[in-house]
Every structure is written in structure tokens, then in C-alpha cells.
Design a protein around this motif. Structure first.
Motif, PDB file in Angstrom:
ATOM      1  N   HIS A  38     -20.059  -9.145  34.390  1.00 41.02           N
ATOM      2  CA  HIS A  38     -19.122  -8.077  34.047  1.00 41.02           C
ATOM      3  C   HIS A  38     -17.791  -8.320  34.767  1.00 41.02           C
ATOM      4  CE1 HIS A  38     -22.224  -5.665  32.044  1.00 41.02           C
ATOM      5  NE2 HIS A  38     -23.029  -6.096  33.009  1.00 41.02           N
ATOM      6  N   PRO A  39     -17.022  -9.312  34.306  1.00 40.54           N
ATOM      7  CA  PRO A  39     -15.743  -9.602  34.965  1.00 40.54           C
ATOM      8  C   PRO A  39     -14.754  -8.453  34.818  1.00 40.54           C
ATOM      9  CG  PRO A  39     -15.891 -10.778  32.885  1.00 40.54           C
ATOM     10  CD  PRO A  39     -17.248 -10.174  33.129  1.00 40.54           C
ATOM     11  N   ILE A  40     -13.806  -8.409  35.733  1.00 43.23           N
ATOM     12  CA  ILE A  40     -12.747  -7.407  35.682  1.00 43.23           C
ATOM     13  C   ILE A  40     -11.874  -7.653  34.460  1.00 43.23           C
ATOM     14  CG2 ILE A  40     -10.646  -6.629  36.856  1.00 43.23           C
ATOM     15  CD1 ILE A  40     -12.118  -7.283  39.507  1.00 43.23           C
ATOM     16  N   VAL A  41     -11.493  -6.572  33.804  1.00 40.68           N
ATOM     17  CA  VAL A  41     -10.651  -6.665  32.618  1.00 40.68           C
ATOM     18  C   VAL A  41      -9.329  -7.366  32.963  1.00 40.68           C
ATOM     19  CG1 VAL A  41      -9.313  -5.322  30.951  1.00 40.68           C
ATOM     20  CG2 VAL A  41     -11.685  -4.697  31.457  1.00 40.68           C
ATOM     21  N   ASN A  42      -8.991  -8.345  32.132  1.00 42.65           N
ATOM     22  CA  ASN A  42      -7.789  -9.175  32.285  1.00 42.65           C
ATOM     23  C   ASN A  42      -7.865 -10.147  33.457  1.00 42.65           C
ATOM     24  OD1 ASN A  42      -6.510  -8.312  29.991  1.00 42.65           O
ATOM     25  ND2 ASN A  42      -5.054  -6.968  31.022  1.00 42.65           N
ATOM     26  N   ASP A  43      -9.056 -10.358  34.009  1.00 48.44           N
ATOM     27  CA  ASP A  43      -9.212 -11.362  35.070  1.00 48.44           C
ATOM     28  C   ASP A  43      -9.652 -12.677  34.422  1.00 48.44           C
ATOM     29  OD1 ASP A  43      -9.406 -12.759  37.373  1.00 48.44           O
ATOM     30  OD2 ASP A  43     -10.925 -11.482  38.323  1.00 48.44           O
ATOM     31  N   TYR A  51     -11.618 -15.443  36.323  1.00 49.77           N
ATOM     32  CA  TYR A  51     -13.045 -15.308  36.611  1.00 49.77           C
ATOM     33  C   TYR A  51     -13.857 -14.876  35.384  1.00 49.77           C
ATOM     34  CZ  TYR A  51     -12.101 -16.130  41.531  1.00 49.77           C
ATOM     35  OH  TYR A  51     -11.735 -16.704  42.723  1.00 49.77           O
ATOM     36  N   GLY A  52     -13.508 -15.407  34.241  1.00 49.86           N
ATOM     37  CA  GLY A  52     -14.412 -15.327  33.102  1.00 49.86           C
ATOM     38  C   GLY A  52     -14.163 -14.261  32.062  1.00 49.86           C
ATOM     39  N   TYR A  53     -13.110 -13.444  32.238  1.00 49.47           N
ATOM     40  CA  TYR A  53     -12.812 -12.449  31.207  1.00 49.47           C
ATOM     41  C   TYR A  53     -12.144 -13.143  30.023  1.00 49.47           C
ATOM     42  CZ  TYR A  53     -10.915  -8.336  28.871  1.00 49.47           C
ATOM     43  OH  TYR A  53     -10.603  -7.374  27.944  1.00 49.47           O
ATOM     44  N   HIS A  54     -12.580 -12.822  28.786  1.00 49.17           N
ATOM     45  CA  HIS A  54     -12.025 -13.522  27.629  1.00 49.17           C
ATOM     46  C   HIS A  54     -11.867 -12.605  26.408  1.00 49.17           C
ATOM     47  CE1 HIS A  54     -16.092 -13.583  25.939  1.00 49.17           C
ATOM     48  NE2 HIS A  54     -16.511 -13.972  27.127  1.00 49.17           N
ATOM     49  N   LYS A  55     -11.785 -11.302  26.656  1.00 51.04           N
ATOM     50  CA  LYS A  55     -11.632 -10.373  25.535  1.00 51.04           C
ATOM     51  C   LYS A  55     -10.199  -9.866  25.448  1.00 51.04           C
ATOM     52  CE  LYS A  55     -16.531  -9.186  25.393  1.00 51.04           C
ATOM     53  NZ  LYS A  55     -17.546  -8.104  25.456  1.00 51.04           N
ATOM     54  N   LYS A  56     -10.016  -8.670  24.920  1.00 51.31           N
ATOM     55  CA  LYS A  56      -8.676  -8.124  24.670  1.00 51.31           C
ATOM     56  C   LYS A  56      -7.813  -8.155  25.924  1.00 51.31           C
ATOM     57  CE  LYS A  56      -6.357  -3.794  23.375  1.00 51.31           C
ATOM     58  NZ  LYS A  56      -5.328  -4.379  22.516  1.00 51.31           N
ATOM     59  N   ASN A  57      -6.577  -8.575  25.753  1.00 51.57           N
ATOM     60  CA  ASN A  57      -5.604  -8.570  26.837  1.00 51.57           C
ATOM     61  C   ASN A  57      -4.838  -7.250  26.801  1.00 51.57           C
ATOM     62  OD1 ASN A  57      -3.401  -8.887  28.546  1.00 51.57           O
ATOM     63  ND2 ASN A  57      -3.125 -11.043  28.059  1.00 51.57           N
ATOM     64  N   TYR A  58      -4.989  -6.449  27.845  1.00 54.74           N
ATOM     65  CA  TYR A  58      -4.311  -5.163  27.932  1.00 54.74           C
ATOM     66  C   TYR A  58      -2.957  -5.337  28.627  1.00 54.74           C
ATOM     67  CZ  TYR A  58      -8.713  -3.128  26.395  1.00 54.74           C
ATOM     68  OH  TYR A  58      -9.826  -2.809  25.661  1.00 54.74           O
ATOM     69  N   ASN A  59      -2.067  -6.027  27.903  1.00 54.76           N
ATOM     70  CA  ASN A  59      -0.688  -6.218  28.376  1.00 54.76           C
ATOM     71  C   ASN A  59      -0.649  -6.834  29.779  1.00 54.76           C
ATOM     72  OD1 ASN A  59       2.087  -6.101  27.920  1.00 54.76           O
ATOM     73  ND2 ASN A  59       2.292  -4.138  28.968  1.00 54.76           N
ATOM     74  N   ASP A  60      -1.610  -7.713  30.062  1.00 51.18           N
ATOM     75  CA  ASP A  60      -1.705  -8.418  31.349  1.00 51.18           C
ATOM     76  C   ASP A  60      -1.891  -7.486  32.549  1.00 51.18           C
ATOM     77  OD1 ASP A  60      -1.605 -11.010  30.359  1.00 51.18           O
ATOM     78  OD2 ASP A  60       0.588 -11.083  30.412  1.00 51.18           O
ATOM     79  N   GLN A  61      -2.207  -6.220  32.306  1.00 51.89           N
ATOM     80  CA  GLN A  61      -2.464  -5.307  33.424  1.00 51.89           C
ATOM     81  C   GLN A  61      -3.852  -5.586  33.995  1.00 51.89           C
ATOM     82  OE1 GLN A  61      -1.911  -1.627  31.353  1.00 51.89           O
ATOM     83  NE2 GLN A  61       0.264  -1.542  31.811  1.00 51.89           N
ATOM     84  N   PHE A  62      -3.915  -5.744  35.304  1.00 49.39           N
ATOM     85  CA  PHE A  62      -5.141  -6.178  35.970  1.00 49.39           C
ATOM     86  C   PHE A  62      -6.034  -4.983  36.286  1.00 49.39           C
ATOM     87  CE2 PHE A  62      -7.425  -8.252  39.576  1.00 49.39           C
ATOM     88  CZ  PHE A  62      -7.880  -9.346  38.866  1.00 49.39           C
ATOM     89  N   GLY A  63      -7.321  -5.095  35.967  1.00 52.85           N
ATOM     90  CA  GLY A  63      -8.242  -3.972  36.093  1.00 52.85           C
ATOM     91  C   GLY A  63      -8.821  -3.737  37.466  1.00 52.85           C
TER      92      GLY A  63
END
Length: 218
Positions: free
Chosen positions: A167-172, A175-187
Motif C-alpha cells: 500500500h504505497p503512499i499516493v503519488n510516491d 516506492y511503487g505507486y503507479h496509479k492516478k497522479n493527483y497533481n504531484d501532491q504527495f500523500g
């Protein structure tokens, strides 16, 4: 760059670090909190010569949140001792990919290799606790919001440990996140720190809002 000052006295200064600002300078010469605070103190108090700002702890460039810096070497030494003595507490809010529930303790052994954290049986022990606050579905994207109590403070620890759970951090993307990019904002955001004042020993606590992905309203 305007700095959000949360607290200041003769010994320490507590601030909010914005995303994509370095904690301290590096070879990029990009804006960093140490130099920004030196300029702030120099201008505010009309100080001649060099200004002392002690870096006590770090946040990754992409991680926003609350930080404390020392204004004297004595305060720096005592705050560093508080970290060693486990008196310095940090809490994070994280938005991760996928569905999680409940709470869990994560323990891994990690080392830093080529500017990335990797799992290694001979690495340093890394510990954190997380509690799931809520689950979110944005169109077809399932996410979970975690409240994290960081016990050890290793390089990219939270990012790597959550990635190891799948369960990688959104927009990371490191470290393996590969789904929707939320305007490059780091989760990931450090929303709270608590520590004893280096001189008075009073327990101080500072808390920020916990919205992380502004575009997604999370």
C-alpha cells in the motif's frame, strides 16, 4: 518565501515546512528551511554576521509538515538528546493506495542504498504504528487514510514500510505507486510534533491541519 511560524522564543523556532522545500541545503541549491530561517532571523532582529539555526530533525523534500529548529547550540544539543531518549514524538497523516482497516504495528529492517531505502536483514530496525481513519473511493480508485505514530526515524522509513505492505503512499512513484497522479501532491504530512522544551522542560505540542491531497479534498 513566506514562512508559517507556529512558535518562537529565544531558544527554538517551530515552523511549517511546505512540500518540495528541503530541510537543509544540498548540491541543488534549492530553497531550504535552514537558510530561509537564517534570513528570517537576520531580517527580523537585524542581526549582523552569521546566524545560528540548528537542524534537529528532517522531513523529506516532498513531505510537508511541522518542524522544530534550535536558535542556540545548547538548545540543539538538548533537543537532539530528547530524540535519543524517545521524548520527541511525531505523528503523520498518510493517504495510501488500496483498502486497509484497523490498526497495525510495522517492523522492518532497512538500509539506505543509492538514495533509496531497501529491506535488509542487517539493516536498522524501523517501527511505526498506524490506525486507519477512513477509506475513500475516488471514481474507481480505492484509498485509505492512516494516522501514523512514528517510533523510529530512518531514511524514507514510512514510505518504504507502507510500500512493503503493498500500500504505497499516493503519488510516491519512488516506492511503487503507479496509479492516478493527483497533481504531484504527495500523500504524506507530518501534522503533529511533541517534545520537552530544551530549557523549561515544558512539554510542547504543535498540530497542523491534516488535509494532504488538496485537489482530491483528502
Amino acid at each position: 518565501m513566506a514562512i508559517n511560524i507556529l512558535f518562537e522564543d529565544n531558544h527554538i523556532i517551530v515552523v511549517e515546512k511546505e512540500e518540495n522545500v528541503l530541510s537543509q541545503g544540498d548540491i541543488t541549491n534549492d530553497p531550504n528551511m535552514v537558510d530561509l530561517l537564517k534570513t528570517y532571523i537576520k531580517d527580523k532582529y537585524n542581526k549582523p554576521g552569521n546566524v545560528f539555526v540548528g537542524l534537529i530533525h528532517r522531513l523529506d523534500r516532498r513531505v510537508s509538515g511541522v518542524m522544530v529548529f534550535s536558535k542556540t547550540s545548547k538548545a540543539a544539543s538538548r533537543l537532539s538528546a530528547s530524540i535519543v531518549n524517545n521524548e520527541f514524538k511525531k505523528s503523520y497523516i498518510a493517504v495510501v493506495d488500496g483498502y486497509l482497516e484497523g490498526n497495525k504495528k510495522l517492523i522492518h529492517k532497512l538500509v539506505k542504498k543509492n538514495n533509496i531505502a531497501v529491506e535488509d536483514k542487517n539493516g536498522k530496525e524501523c517501527i511505526l504504528y498506524y490506525n486507519v481513519i477512513k477509506n475513500i473511493t475516488n471514481k474507481d480508485h480505492q484509498m485509505s487514510v492512516l494516522d501514523i505514530d512514528l517510533i523510529t526515524g530512518r531514511y524514507n522509513q514510512i514510505r518504504k514500510q507502507l510500500s512493503l505492505t503493498g500500500h504505497p503512499i499516493v503519488n510516491d512513484f519512488k516506492y511503487g505507486y503507479h496509479k492516478k497522479n493527483y497533481n504531484d501532491q504527495f500523500g504524506l504530512r507530518c501534522y503533529m510534533i511533541s517534545f520537552p522544551h530544551p530549557i523549561t522542560k515544558e512539554i510542547l505540542s504543535f498540530k497542523l491541519e491534516t488535509i494532504v491531497l488538496y485537489d482530491a479534498g483528502i
